[in-house]
Structure formats: C-alpha cells, structure tokens
Design a protein around this motif. Structure first.
Motif, PDB file in Angstrom:
ATOM      1  N   ASN A  49      -0.512 -15.341 -14.653  1.00 30.79           N
ATOM      2  CA  ASN A  49       0.211 -14.465 -15.229  1.00 30.79           C
ATOM      3  C   ASN A  49       1.471 -15.024 -15.680  1.00 30.79           C
ATOM      4  O   ASN A  49       1.764 -14.678 -17.028  1.00 30.79           O
ATOM      5  CB  ASN A  49       0.214 -13.209 -14.479  1.00 30.79           C
ATOM      6  N   MET A  50       2.224 -15.582 -14.969  1.00 29.69           N
ATOM      7  CA  MET A  50       3.530 -16.051 -15.449  1.00 29.69           C
ATOM      8  C   MET A  50       3.223 -17.122 -16.356  1.00 29.69           C
ATOM      9  O   MET A  50       4.133 -17.187 -17.330  1.00 29.69           O
ATOM     10  CB  MET A  50       4.186 -16.693 -14.176  1.00 29.69           C
ATOM     11  N   GLY A 185      -8.504  -6.001 -12.888  1.00 30.67           N
ATOM     12  CA  GLY A 185      -8.597  -5.064 -11.608  1.00 30.67           C
ATOM     13  C   GLY A 185     -10.048  -5.469 -10.906  1.00 30.67           C
ATOM     14  O   GLY A 185      -9.993  -5.055  -9.741  1.00 30.67           O
ATOM     15  N   SER A 186     -10.823  -6.477 -11.201  1.00 31.84           N
ATOM     16  CA  SER A 186     -11.825  -7.171 -10.414  1.00 31.84           C
ATOM     17  C   SER A 186     -11.210  -8.249  -9.706  1.00 31.84           C
ATOM     18  O   SER A 186     -11.943  -8.932  -8.863  1.00 31.84           O
ATOM     19  CB  SER A 186     -12.803  -7.740 -11.112  1.00 31.84           C
ATOM     20  N   GLY A 187      -9.642  -8.480  -9.693  1.00 34.77           N
ATOM     21  CA  GLY A 187      -9.118  -9.777  -9.009  1.00 34.77           C
ATOM     22  C   GLY A 187      -9.244 -10.985  -9.737  1.00 34.77           C
ATOM     23  O   GLY A 187      -8.761 -11.945  -9.188  1.00 34.77           O
ATOM     24  N   ASN A 188      -9.625 -11.030 -10.739  1.00 33.29           N
ATOM     25  CA  ASN A 188      -9.928 -12.153 -12.022  1.00 33.29           C
ATOM     26  C   ASN A 188      -8.651 -12.642 -12.897  1.00 33.29           C
ATOM     27  O   ASN A 188      -8.517 -11.552 -13.818  1.00 33.29           O
ATOM     28  CB  ASN A 188     -10.981 -12.254 -12.531  1.00 33.29           C
ATOM     29  N   MET A 189      -7.649 -13.069 -12.412  1.00 33.22           N
ATOM     30  CA  MET A 189      -6.341 -13.459 -13.235  1.00 33.22           C
ATOM     31  C   MET A 189      -6.512 -14.633 -14.162  1.00 33.22           C
ATOM     32  O   MET A 189      -5.674 -14.570 -15.248  1.00 33.22           O
ATOM     33  CB  MET A 189      -5.116 -13.600 -12.248  1.00 33.22           C
ATOM     34  N   LYS A 190      -7.225 -15.305 -14.006  1.00 30.76           N
ATOM     35  CA  LYS A 190      -7.380 -16.628 -14.873  1.00 30.76           C
ATOM     36  C   LYS A 190      -7.649 -16.303 -16.094  1.00 30.76           C
ATOM     37  O   LYS A 190      -7.038 -17.096 -17.144  1.00 30.76           O
ATOM     38  CB  LYS A 190      -8.180 -17.748 -14.249  1.00 30.76           C
ATOM     39  N   VAL A 191      -8.955 -15.734 -16.286  1.00 33.37           N
ATOM     40  CA  VAL A 191      -9.677 -15.495 -17.615  1.00 33.37           C
ATOM     41  C   VAL A 191      -8.450 -14.861 -18.569  1.00 33.37           C
ATOM     42  O   VAL A 191      -8.383 -15.115 -19.890  1.00 33.37           O
ATOM     43  CB  VAL A 191     -10.830 -15.047 -17.557  1.00 33.37           C
ATOM     44  N   PRO A 192      -7.963 -13.685 -18.032  1.00 34.68           N
ATOM     45  CA  PRO A 192      -7.216 -12.972 -18.967  1.00 34.68           C
ATOM     46  C   PRO A 192      -5.891 -13.685 -19.342  1.00 34.68           C
ATOM     47  O   PRO A 192      -5.147 -13.618 -20.471  1.00 34.68           O
ATOM     48  CB  PRO A 192      -6.759 -11.725 -18.337  1.00 34.68           C
ATOM     49  N   SER A 193      -5.407 -14.396 -18.352  1.00 40.89           N
ATOM     50  CA  SER A 193      -4.095 -15.275 -18.406  1.00 40.89           C
ATOM     51  C   SER A 193      -4.330 -16.263 -19.600  1.00 40.89           C
ATOM     52  O   SER A 193      -3.477 -16.637 -20.448  1.00 40.89           O
ATOM     53  CB  SER A 193      -3.615 -15.647 -17.045  1.00 40.89           C
ATOM     54  N   LYS A 250     -17.171 -10.246 -13.153  1.00 45.56           N
ATOM     55  CA  LYS A 250     -17.507  -9.660 -12.110  1.00 45.56           C
ATOM     56  C   LYS A 250     -17.865  -8.111 -12.336  1.00 45.56           C
ATOM     57  O   LYS A 250     -18.645  -7.440 -11.813  1.00 45.56           O
ATOM     58  CB  LYS A 250     -16.461  -9.548 -10.930  1.00 45.56           C
ATOM     59  N   VAL A 251     -17.265  -7.850 -13.576  1.00 47.74           N
ATOM     60  CA  VAL A 251     -17.529  -6.414 -14.218  1.00 47.74           C
ATOM     61  C   VAL A 251     -18.297  -6.632 -15.378  1.00 47.74           C
ATOM     62  O   VAL A 251     -18.096  -7.575 -16.254  1.00 47.74           O
ATOM     63  CB  VAL A 251     -16.111  -5.833 -14.893  1.00 47.74           C
ATOM     64  N   GLN A 252     -19.331  -5.821 -15.870  1.00 53.19           N
ATOM     65  CA  GLN A 252     -20.248  -6.059 -16.703  1.00 53.19           C
ATOM     66  C   GLN A 252     -20.255  -4.880 -17.709  1.00 53.19           C
ATOM     67  O   GLN A 252     -20.095  -3.725 -17.319  1.00 53.19           O
ATOM     68  CB  GLN A 252     -21.982  -5.778 -16.290  1.00 53.19           C
ATOM     69  N   LEU A 253     -19.992  -5.046 -19.092  1.00 47.52           N
ATOM     70  CA  LEU A 253     -19.677  -4.222 -20.135  1.00 47.52           C
ATOM     71  C   LEU A 253     -20.839  -3.862 -20.794  1.00 47.52           C
ATOM     72  O   LEU A 253     -21.537  -4.596 -21.532  1.00 47.52           O
ATOM     73  CB  LEU A 253     -18.705  -5.041 -21.022  1.00 47.52           C
ATOM     74  N   ARG A 254     -21.571  -2.863 -20.405  1.00 48.50           N
ATOM     75  CA  ARG A 254     -22.787  -2.531 -20.845  1.00 48.50           C
ATOM     76  C   ARG A 254     -22.693  -1.009 -21.955  1.00 48.50           C
ATOM     77  O   ARG A 254     -22.826   0.132 -21.431  1.00 48.50           O
ATOM     78  CB  ARG A 254     -23.767  -2.150 -20.037  1.00 48.50           C
ATOM     79  N   GLY A 322       4.245  -7.888 -11.020  1.00 45.45           N
ATOM     80  CA  GLY A 322       3.582  -6.686 -10.343  1.00 45.45           C
ATOM     81  C   GLY A 322       2.092  -6.493 -10.745  1.00 45.45           C
ATOM     82  O   GLY A 322       1.294  -5.677  -9.858  1.00 45.45           O
ATOM     83  N   VAL A 323       1.677  -6.703 -11.856  1.00 44.51           N
ATOM     84  CA  VAL A 323       0.059  -6.655 -12.063  1.00 44.51           C
ATOM     85  C   VAL A 323      -0.384  -7.622 -11.156  1.00 44.51           C
ATOM     86  O   VAL A 323      -1.813  -7.392 -10.753  1.00 44.51           O
ATOM     87  CB  VAL A 323      -0.150  -7.137 -13.565  1.00 44.51           C
ATOM     88  N   ALA A 324      -0.184  -8.580 -10.573  1.00 48.56           N
ATOM     89  CA  ALA A 324      -0.818  -9.270  -9.495  1.00 48.56           C
ATOM     90  C   ALA A 324      -0.952  -8.589  -8.307  1.00 48.56           C
ATOM     91  O   ALA A 324      -1.958  -8.876  -7.430  1.00 48.56           O
ATOM     92  CB  ALA A 324      -0.154 -10.330  -9.081  1.00 48.56           C
ATOM     93  N   SER A 325      -0.212  -7.370  -8.013  1.00 41.27           N
ATOM     94  CA  SER A 325      -0.360  -6.696  -6.677  1.00 41.27           C
ATOM     95  C   SER A 325      -1.539  -5.430  -7.125  1.00 41.27           C
ATOM     96  O   SER A 325      -1.749  -4.990  -5.973  1.00 41.27           O
ATOM     97  CB  SER A 325       1.063  -6.104  -6.592  1.00 41.27           C
ATOM     98  N   VAL A 326      -1.685  -5.258  -8.435  1.00 41.25           N
ATOM     99  CA  VAL A 326      -2.628  -4.174  -9.021  1.00 41.25           C
ATOM    100  C   VAL A 326      -4.033  -4.170  -7.830  1.00 41.25           C
ATOM    101  O   VAL A 326      -4.235  -3.129  -7.391  1.00 41.25           O
ATOM    102  CB  VAL A 326      -2.608  -3.857 -10.193  1.00 41.25           C
ATOM    103  N   PRO A 327      -4.551  -5.243  -8.131  1.00 38.62           N
ATOM    104  CA  PRO A 327      -5.985  -5.299  -7.336  1.00 38.62           C
ATOM    105  C   PRO A 327      -5.836  -5.189  -5.939  1.00 38.62           C
ATOM    106  O   PRO A 327      -6.674  -4.519  -5.247  1.00 38.62           O
ATOM    107  CB  PRO A 327      -6.337  -6.652  -7.738  1.00 38.62           C
TER     108      PRO A 327
END
Length: 473
Positions: A49-50, A185-193, A250-254, A322-327
């Motif tokens: 995230n940083m 929210g699923s605990g994956n920070m790498k893809v959005p970052s 981990k989350v499926q967008l259907r 802060g967002v790292a603490s959200v999940p």
C-alpha cells in the motif's frame, strides 16, 4: 439413539448426511488472518500500500510541477480545484471503500465467502451510482464553487479548464477504488497496490504528454494534465474488473447471477455512508481555510495550495497503514475476536503516528524539500514555508486520528471518528471566523490549522476508547 448409516457409494445422500442442517453453511476452516501475528502482518500489508501511495504522491508532484510550469495563476487554480479532486478519492477509497472492505472482511471472518462475493457486486453498483452523481455535481456546480472560494480572473479559468476534464472520469476513479477495496477486504493487498502504482505511472506519462505537448502531441495545458488522470483510471478500472470476474481472486464478481438485495447494500452503506461525512468534513475544513488565505492574495493562495497538497497526501499515507488493519480488524470482528481487533487498530495507529510525525517534523525544519518542486517564486515559497512551520509538528496526531478512523471502519463503528472530524471542522470554522473578523496575519491561520489537527487526533483516540466494538466470543 439412532445413527444414520452412510453408504459411501451413495453420493446423493452423503452431503446431506454430513451437513444435517442444509440451511446452515458447512463448517469452514478459519481464515489464517485470524491468527497471524499482528505487527508482521500489518507491515506486510502496509508495504505494498505504501509503495502505491508513494507512486500516487509522485504523480501528484509531477502533476503540480506540470501545472507550475504554466504560471502562478495555474497553481492558484489548482489550489481551488484540488480539494474537490481529493474529496472524490477520499470518498471512494477511504470512506465508501472502507465500508466495502469492512463488509467483505467481516463476511470472510464469519466463514461466508459467498456473501463476500455478493457484496462485491453491490459495491460495484454503489460505485457506479456515486461516481455518476459526483461527475454531474462537479460539472454543473464546480465553476460557481471555485468562484465562491475566492477564485477570479485567470486562476478561475484555469481551475475550470482542469475540472471540466478531470470530473468526466469520476466513475472510473470510483470503480478503481471500489474494486481495490473489495480485494483488500479479502486480505489481498498486492493486486490493488500494483494496479494503483501502474495507474499513477500512466497518469504521469499521459498527463505530461497531453498537458505539455511532448513530441508531436498538441499542448493542451490544464485540460491535458487532467486527461492523464481520466485515461489512467479507466485502464485501472478495466483491469480490476477483469481480475475479479476471472475467478483468480478470493472474491468472485458474478454480476449477472447476483440479484440486488437491500440487506447487502445496507451492510456496506451503514458504514460507508456515515464514513463519507469524514472526508466531507476534511475538505470543508480545507475550503474554509482556502477562503481565508485567498484574502491575502494570489501568492499566498498558491503557497497554501502547495502546503495543503501535502496535507491531502497525508491521507493516502495514513490510508496505506490504516487500510492494512481493515481486514485484520474486520475478520476479527466477524469471528467475535474483539480484543484482537482492538490490538490491530492500536498497532496500526502507532505506526501511522510515527511515520507522519517524522515527516511533519522534517518539513517544519526544511520545507524546501517539498516546496522547491513546484515554484521558484520567493513569495509563494515563503507562504508555503510558514504553513509547514506551524502545521508540520502536528502531522503525527493527524495520522493517529486517520489510522484509527480506518480501523474503526473495519469494525463497522465509524460514528466516533466522524464526530472527532466534526470537532476539527468546528474549531476551524469558528476560529477562522474570529481571525478573519480581527484581521490577523497569515501565521494565525496556520496556527489554527495545527491546533485543529491535534484536537482531531486526540478526539479520535477518546472516541475509539469509549466505543464498544462488540462482545468477545
């Protein structure tokens, strides 16, 4: 006692026999994030995230440098429009995005990934609707708002030229941040970052090429710089949409197979809608201060714009932690581990306070490390330096409040930190009115900025300590 026998060859009854209550989901193993060490996990989540936020900061620096080459009037115009550009980012990524990440992480903490995937679809439609509304509001009422903030003449023209292009891409910005929040929210920070990092690089390159007219391209000025943001976020939104729909996440967008249900939308909005008050308060605070500073002339306004641009970038830096603490907080709340959720929140808050505190002290002593990237005008530099001398030492407390705000979103308890933001807003509004009436010099306004930051951080600490996050199970 009768015991039902199970024929291992009879696959039609095996599932029902193993799960005698078909209405209840089968037991799932707990998510690893419910037991992972907090500090190492926070650092591991915060680092990508940083990096993304550093890239965003560099994009902002490059964009402001482009604008600075157009002259002081363009810098002043950017100071008028930039709060509303950042408001959009804070609403979509921090506030509503926090509500999205909170709902998704709590679903995973409760062992219900199907609900998490359904929440993702509802989050997407909320993002589309909110982005469309923001676009219309800014295109219709933006010029009048810039004028009300003190914009006039060439500065107002430059602000409108930037805004008329930048806000055409509002839906893309909302979708990039919404999809990123779902994945976080699923605990994956790498893809959005990684996506946000690439978006930032694309924004710098496209904005520079179109704004400055690199090579054979025409020099479009403020409109070209704004177009870089629109195109880059469109590409980012398209990639994240394809990633969530591909089955790799981990989350499926259907989208087609998920009917819209009010309880799912409400789960996001009950946190996200309340949280949206916080960035509105932040930007309203900045707008009030911008109007006060505009009284001292264009040079003072341009210098203050350079200073507040960094203040707006403090939000993404605190967001990275802060967002790292959200999940971690959300999954712990979903699983009934309230004590662990609070430990995650306070650990993240200490990290944010330390980082922003050091940054603020450095700039209070050496403001030229930031200001020299934007202008060489001595009066503008002096105005920006005066801002940092007063506000810089309080950045740590500002980061403390912001980090706890994001952690509270993970817990689904946004009201307390929002009220702390109200304290800051009231102090600035009432204190600013008094200073304007007394016709005090500019330094008094910056002293008020510092005092309000400190009050915000300490009020947020008090609010979090007094708010119940549920009962330990």
């Amino acid at each position: 006692m009768h015991v039902q026998s199970i024929d291992p060859q009879d696959t039609t009854v095996t599932a029902a026999a193993l799960n005698p209550n078909p209405a209840a989901p089968a037991a799932r193993p707990p998510d690893p994030l419910l037991s992972a060490p907090l500090l190492p996990t926070l650092l591991r989540f915060a680092l990508p995230n940083m990096l993304a936020m550093v890239a965003t900061a560099l994009a902002a620096i490059a964009e402001t440098a482009y604008v600075g080459s157009f002259g002081v009037a363009s810098l002043a115009g950017m100071a008028l429009v930039f709060p509303l550009v950042m408001l959009q980012n804070m609403l979509s990524a921090g506030a509503m995005g926090g509500g999205v990440s909170s709902a998704v992480s709590r679903a995973f903490g409760a062992g219900d990934p199907a609900r998490a995937s359904a929440l993702a679809v509802h989050a997407m439609w909320i993002g589309v609707a909110a982005g469309s509304v923001y676009m219309v509001l800014m295109l219709v009422f933006g010029p009048a708002l810039f004028a009300a903030l003190g914009g006039q003449g060439e500065a107002l023209s430059q602000a409108v030229a930037y805004a008329n292009v930048a806000f055409l891409g509002s839906v893309f910005i909302w979708l990039v941040n919404t999809f990123s929040s779902v994945i976080r929210g699923s605990g994956n920070m790498k893809v959005p970052s990684a996506t946000l990092l690439i978006v930032a690089v694309a924004q710098v390159l496209i904005g520079g090429a179109l704004g400055l007219g690199w090579g054979p391209l025409p020099r479009l000025g403020m409109a070209g710089v704004a177009a870089g943001q629109v195109v880059a976020n469109f590409l980012g939104a398209a990639f994240l949409l394809s990633y969530l729909a591909s089955g790799r996440a981990k989350v499926q967008l259907r989208v087609r197979s998920t009917p819209l249900q009010w309880p799912l939308a409400r789960d996001i909005l009950r946190v996200g809608a309340v949280a949206c008050l916080s960035p509105l308060q932040t930007v309203l605070t900045i707008l009030i201060l911008t109007r006060l500073v505009a009284h001292f002339g264009t040079n003072a306004l341009a210098g203050y714009g350079i200073g507040t641009r960094l203040e707006f970038l403090l939000v993404p830096i605190a967001f990275a932690i802060g967002v790292a603490s959200v999940p971690l907080v959300g999954m712990a709340i979903g699983a009934g581990k309230v004590a662990r959720a609070r430990r995650a929140a306070w650990t993240a808050a200490l990290l944010a306070t330390g980082l922003l505190g050091v940054l603020g002290l450095v700039l209070a002593v050496a403001p030229q490390l930031w200001t020299q990237h934007f202008t060489t005008d001595p009066e503008v530099l002096a105005a920006a330096a005066l801002y940092f001398h007063w506000a810089g030492p309080c950045y740590g407390l500002f980061g403390l409040g912001l980090s706890l705000y994001f952690s509270s979103l993970g817990a689904g308890k946004a009201f307390g930190p929002v009220m702390a933001g109200t304290v800051r807003l009231v102090l600035v509004a009432v204190g600013g009115a008094a200073l304007a009436w007394a016709q005090t010099p500019p330094w008094t306004i910056y002293a008020l900025v510092a005092f309000a930051m400190a009050a915000y951080g300490l009020s947020t600490v008090l609010a979090v300590r007094m708010t119940s996050w549920g009962v330990e199970r």
